[in-house]
Design a protein around this motif. Structure first.
Motif, PDB file in Angstrom:
ATOM      1  N   ASN B  54      10.846   5.826  16.523  1.00  0.00           N
ATOM      2  CA  ASN B  54       9.735   6.107  17.429  1.00  0.00           C
ATOM      3  C   ASN B  54      10.226   6.769  18.721  1.00  0.00           C
ATOM      4  O   ASN B  54       9.627   7.721  19.219  1.00  0.00           O
ATOM      5  N   ILE B  57      11.003  10.417  17.985  1.00  0.00           N
ATOM      6  CA  ILE B  57       9.779  11.229  17.866  1.00  0.00           C
ATOM      7  C   ILE B  57       9.179  11.470  19.253  1.00  0.00           C
ATOM      8  O   ILE B  57       8.797  12.577  19.604  1.00  0.00           O
ATOM      9  N   ALA B  58       9.115  10.405  20.056  1.00  0.00           N
ATOM     10  CA  ALA B  58       8.509  10.504  21.389  1.00  0.00           C
ATOM     11  C   ALA B  58       9.253  11.528  22.245  1.00  0.00           C
ATOM     12  O   ALA B  58       8.634  12.363  22.905  1.00  0.00           O
ATOM     13  N   GLU B  61       9.007  15.243  20.507  1.00  0.00           N
ATOM     14  CA  GLU B  61       7.668  15.852  20.443  1.00  0.00           C
ATOM     15  C   GLU B  61       6.846  15.577  21.703  1.00  0.00           C
ATOM     16  O   GLU B  61       5.657  15.897  21.735  1.00  0.00           O
ATOM     17  N   LYS B  62       7.492  14.979  22.695  1.00  0.00           N
ATOM     18  CA  LYS B  62       6.813  14.640  23.958  1.00  0.00           C
ATOM     19  C   LYS B  62       5.510  13.875  23.712  1.00  0.00           C
ATOM     20  O   LYS B  62       4.450  14.217  24.248  1.00  0.00           O
ATOM     21  N   ARG B  63       5.598  12.844  22.888  1.00  0.00           N
ATOM     22  CA  ARG B  63       4.446  11.958  22.662  1.00  0.00           C
ATOM     23  C   ARG B  63       4.731  10.643  23.372  1.00  0.00           C
ATOM     24  O   ARG B  63       5.882  10.192  23.390  1.00  0.00           O
ATOM     25  N   PRO B  64       3.706   9.988  23.934  1.00  0.00           N
ATOM     26  CA  PRO B  64       3.954   8.701  24.587  1.00  0.00           C
ATOM     27  C   PRO B  64       4.596   7.705  23.612  1.00  0.00           C
ATOM     28  O   PRO B  64       4.172   7.608  22.452  1.00  0.00           O
ATOM     29  N   LEU B  65       5.605   6.975  24.094  1.00  0.00           N
ATOM     30  CA  LEU B  65       6.299   5.989  23.257  1.00  0.00           C
ATOM     31  C   LEU B  65       5.311   4.960  22.721  1.00  0.00           C
ATOM     32  O   LEU B  65       5.382   4.537  21.572  1.00  0.00           O
ATOM     33  N   CYS B  66       4.386   4.561  23.589  1.00  0.00           N
ATOM     34  CA  CYS B  66       3.411   3.528  23.225  1.00  0.00           C
ATOM     35  C   CYS B  66       2.054   3.965  23.747  1.00  0.00           C
ATOM     36  O   CYS B  66       1.971   4.655  24.768  1.00  0.00           O
ATOM     37  N   GLN B  67       0.988   3.565  23.028  1.00  0.00           N
ATOM     38  CA  GLN B  67      -0.357   3.928  23.506  1.00  0.00           C
ATOM     39  C   GLN B  67      -0.690   3.180  24.790  1.00  0.00           C
ATOM     40  O   GLN B  67      -1.520   3.629  25.566  1.00  0.00           O
ATOM     41  N   THR B  69       0.239   2.958  27.999  1.00  0.00           N
ATOM     42  CA  THR B  69       1.092   3.664  28.951  1.00  0.00           C
ATOM     43  C   THR B  69       1.095   2.945  30.297  1.00  0.00           C
ATOM     44  O   THR B  69       1.602   3.469  31.287  1.00  0.00           O
ATOM     45  N   TYR B 105      -1.458  13.364  29.263  1.00  0.00           N
ATOM     46  CA  TYR B 105      -2.326  12.797  28.221  1.00  0.00           C
ATOM     47  C   TYR B 105      -2.008  11.321  27.995  1.00  0.00           C
ATOM     48  O   TYR B 105      -1.885  10.856  26.868  1.00  0.00           O
ATOM     49  N   LEU B 106      -1.840  10.610  29.103  1.00  0.00           N
ATOM     50  CA  LEU B 106      -1.553   9.176  29.021  1.00  0.00           C
ATOM     51  C   LEU B 106      -2.865   8.403  29.170  1.00  0.00           C
ATOM     52  O   LEU B 106      -3.857   8.933  29.660  1.00  0.00           O
ATOM     53  N   ARG B 107      -2.838   7.153  28.747  1.00  0.00           N
ATOM     54  CA  ARG B 107      -4.090   6.384  28.720  1.00  0.00           C
ATOM     55  C   ARG B 107      -4.446   5.851  30.109  1.00  0.00           C
ATOM     56  O   ARG B 107      -3.575   5.373  30.829  1.00  0.00           O
TER      57      ARG B 107
END
Lengths: 185, 283
Positions: B54, B57-58, B61-67, B69, B105-107
């Motif tokens: 994880n 990938i984060a 792909e610059k995706r948040p590690l966890c939803q 945030t 794009y963080l929560r």
């Protein structure tokens, strides 16, 4: 520990063969709901009002995703802590829902409801939001848009990796695992 | 008196928030890799393997590690010889927070306590940030930041013991807190323990202890020893990664201690999940 590929909606035949510790790859449609959405959904069921999706055999994912980047169906989407849904889940199971995906322990009432109604509590890896989000192929808000991250979403998943935590026989992976590794002085 | 431009602080805070959301810090990665090698439970090992995957990938792909945030938590040390030109430091940090969470794009996870209404459209996107200020010597501004998730925060506890409780009382309190929490705070965890001070000082110290890198110890040998004892005790609980059973429930225990009142022994336990997103900058 067995491994299964299952497609939603889940039948009782699907769920009653699973045992705590089994690994399942889920494919098909699942629905998201957290605390606020559960409070509303359970009220609909109790009042016999129209439900936003078909509850029979449904799998509910306890998640509040991050907003999607342009071009993505969804952002990061790992499980939230499940005990907050403990007061609602038995009703959901009673009305035909057959799976829950979350993280962390459940109450005895939820475990009993799993036994009685053929429900399964699956654990997904908390904090693996980037990895799990990639297994979600489409997402659509179908109810309570005003709740933002807590809105009810219809998700299409492919090979979504989960582990059976509570099965229909009363088995509890957290209890089994912990007893195995606890060091008593 | 040195001057720092308001907008420079906004940009610096925004960048640290966006970077931290997708990049697990080196210390945490290293400790998770070691935990993967040493974990005796196959199930927990698999979980840690997923966490490492994880993190990759984060980052890639610059995706948040966890939803989750988190709420944005800051410890800010402001030099007595520096001032912010063009606005208040607090406003700059909040503005940087809002920009970081929006552009990344963080929560947005802040809400009203009872109506649970999300504050993104009223107070601001994931605002207000939680900020702790201190004034120090010099002309620099040091900002420590962590994204603090709800699952681990929910199992945290504080209590003021009578002095007679001593070390044993504190060790038992910490152990009981982690035992009751089980898999809920997303183990393997880091445990921040605030000892002494007043009720609120212990709580803030336990939070600040989580900002320390894994592998560092308390400077006081007595406290460092207590950190080691607590870690050993916690790892005897058998909780394991995500509560699946295992030998690696905690990666570290960090204590921050303060002098306290002759009548009291305050203790606070603040728990950090495995996604320990923290960083610091000096401006």
């Amino acid at each position: 520990m067995a491994e299964y590929n299952l497609t939603t909606p889940l039948s009782e035949e699907d769920t009653r063969k699973l045992k705590a510790g089994d690994i399942v790859l889920l494919t098909g449609t699942i629905y998201t709901a957290r605390d606020a959405a559960h409070a509303r959904l359970v009220k609909l069921l109790e009042n016999g009002e129209e439900f936003p999706f078909s509850i029979e055999g449904s799998v509910i994912y306890f998640v509040g995703p991050t907003p999607p980047k342009p071009g993505d169906p969804i952002g990061s989407a790992g499980p939230t802590t499940s005990y907050r849904m403990d007061s609602y889940s038995p009703t959901m199971l009673k009305f035909g829902s057959r799976g829950m995906i979350g993280k962390g322990g459940r109450s005895q009432e939820v475990k009993d409801a799993c036994k009685e109604h053929g429900g399964i509590y699956f654990g997904a890896t908390g904090g693996a939001g980037a990895l799990l989000g990639k297994q979600i192929k489409s997402a659509k808000v179908i109810a309570y848009e005003e709740l933002g991250p807590e809105a009810v979403r219809e998700l299409t998943v492919e090979n979504f990796p989960v582990t059976v935590v509570n099965d229909t026989f009363g088995g509890d992976l957290y209890q089994i695992g912990r007893e195995q590794f606890e060091v008593k002085d | 008196m040195r001057e720092v431009a308001y907008n420079d602080i906004v940009d610096a805070v925004k960048n640290m928030i966006m970077t931290t959301a997708t990049n697990l810090p080196e210390d945490t990665l290293e400790y998770l890799e070691t935990a993967y090698k040493e974990e005796k439970s196959e199930v927990s090992k698999k979980v840690i393997e997923q966490l490492l995957e994880n993190a990759k990938i984060a980052r890639d792909e610059k995706r948040p590690l966890c939803q989750d945030t988190g709420l944005a938590v800051f410890f800010v040390r402001v030099g007595a010889d520096v001032k912010v030109a063009g606005g208040l430091l607090k406003d700059a940090i909040n503005e940087g927070t809002e920009k970081g969470y929006t552009d990344g794009y963080l929560r947005a996870s802040t809400c009203e306590p009872f109506s649970r209404a999300n504050l993104k459209d009223t107070v601001g996107y994931n605002l207000p940030a939680i900020i702790h200020f201190d004034i120090v010597e010099g002309d620099k501004i040091e900002i420590e930041y962590a994204a603090k998730g709800g699952g681990s925060e929910n199992v945290s506890r504080a209590r003021v013991f009578p002095p007679a409780a001593g070390k044993e009382g504190i060790i038992n309190f910490v152990k009981e807190c982690i035992s009751d929490a089980g898999g809920n705070p997303c183990p393997p965890i880091t445990v921040g323990v605030g000892i002494g001070g007043t009720f609120e000082k212990a709580c803030i110290s336990s939070k600040h202890a989580l900002f320390r890198d894994l592998g560092t110890t308390n400077e006081d040998p007595e406290m460092a020893e207590l950190e080691e004892i607590m870690l050993e005790e916690i790892n005897k609980l058998g909780i394991g990664a995500m509560g699946m059973g295992g030998t690696k429930t905690a990666l570290g225990v960090h204590i921050e201690a303060n002098p306290c009142h002759i009548a009291s022994l305050p203790v606070s336990v603040n728990v950090q999940c495995h996604s320990s997103r923290h960083t610091h900058i000096t401006i």
